[in-house]
Design a protein around this motif. Sequence first.
Motif, short mmCIF file in Angstrom:
data_model
loop_
_atom_site.label_atom_id
_atom_site.label_comp_id
_atom_site.label_asym_id
_atom_site.label_seq_id
_atom_site.Cartn_x
_atom_site.Cartn_y
_atom_site.Cartn_z
N UNK A 40 1.16 -0.93 -0.42
CA UNK A 40 0.46 0.39 -0.18
C UNK A 40 1.13 1.15 0.02
N UNK A 41 1.80 1.44 0.98
CA UNK A 41 3.22 2.29 1.36
C UNK A 41 3.70 1.99 1.67
N UNK A 42 5.03 2.46 1.27
CA UNK A 42 6.80 2.07 1.55
C UNK A 42 6.75 3.86 2.68
N UNK A 43 7.64 3.41 3.81
CA UNK A 43 7.56 3.99 4.84
C UNK A 43 9.64 4.49 5.17
N UNK A 44 10.06 5.12 5.18
CA UNK A 44 11.11 5.21 5.36
C UNK A 44 11.34 6.10 6.89
N UNK A 45 12.53 4.88 7.75
CA UNK A 45 12.72 5.92 9.04
C UNK A 45 14.31 5.19 9.77
N UNK A 46 14.83 6.57 10.84
CA UNK A 46 15.74 6.11 11.13
C UNK A 46 14.84 5.36 12.32
N UNK A 47 16.48 4.25 12.62
CA UNK A 47 16.14 2.74 13.82
C UNK A 47 17.51 2.54 13.53
N UNK A 48 17.65 2.28 15.38
CA UNK A 48 18.74 1.88 15.74
C UNK A 48 20.11 2.55 14.40
N UNK A 96 12.14 7.04 13.89
CA UNK A 96 11.84 8.23 14.09
C UNK A 96 11.85 8.56 12.64
N UNK A 97 10.97 9.97 12.71
CA UNK A 97 11.63 10.54 11.03
C UNK A 97 10.68 10.32 10.09
N UNK A 98 9.87 9.65 10.30
CA UNK A 98 8.50 8.45 8.93
C UNK A 98 8.51 9.60 8.12
N UNK A 99 9.30 9.19 6.95
CA UNK A 99 8.78 9.64 5.82
C UNK A 99 8.26 8.94 4.90
N UNK A 100 6.79 9.28 3.77
CA UNK A 100 5.85 8.43 3.19
C UNK A 100 7.19 8.43 2.24
N UNK A 101 7.78 7.42 1.16
CA UNK A 101 8.68 7.83 0.00
C UNK A 101 7.65 6.15 -0.95
N UNK A 102 6.72 6.22 -0.55
CA UNK A 102 6.40 5.61 -2.42
C UNK A 102 4.66 5.43 -1.38
N UNK A 103 3.74 5.55 -2.63
CA UNK A 103 2.33 5.46 -2.35
C UNK A 103 1.42 6.19 -1.15
N UNK A 104 0.51 5.80 -1.08
CA UNK A 104 -0.28 6.87 0.36
C UNK A 104 -0.81 6.06 1.40
N UNK A 105 -0.01 6.06 2.46
CA UNK A 105 -0.44 6.46 3.83
C UNK A 105 -2.45 6.06 4.25
#
Length: 105
Positions: A40-48, A96-105
């Motif tokens: 449905x969508x792809x989200x990018x985060x900073x994790x660890x 942290x810093x969620x960014x939707x990089x593809x699709x729609x949330x």
Amino acid sequence: MRTFCITLIMAIWISASAPSFAEYKMPSWLSDHIHLMQPMYVARYVYNKQTAYVLAYPSTEEGSPVFDANGKRLCVLGTWDWNTSPGCPKFLEQAKNEQIVWGEK
């Protein structure tokens, strides 16, 4: 004419300074996953302290896989409690810093 020129220059300046998805270079492995698996969508985060991608699917049975920046699967976020999913403890608290990089949330 002067007003038109000023308006045109401001419009070009604003559009040039606005962030866009064109500036984001999607990794090829991620493009392949999107094409094959159709999330449905792809989200990018900073994790660890590293980049992590979550591929969200409409099905609640499989969960949502989490990958590192190189395409290595870190874990699968469960649908009942993402914070206790094996492999990604407390993901939602630490990501942290969620960014939707593809699709729609």
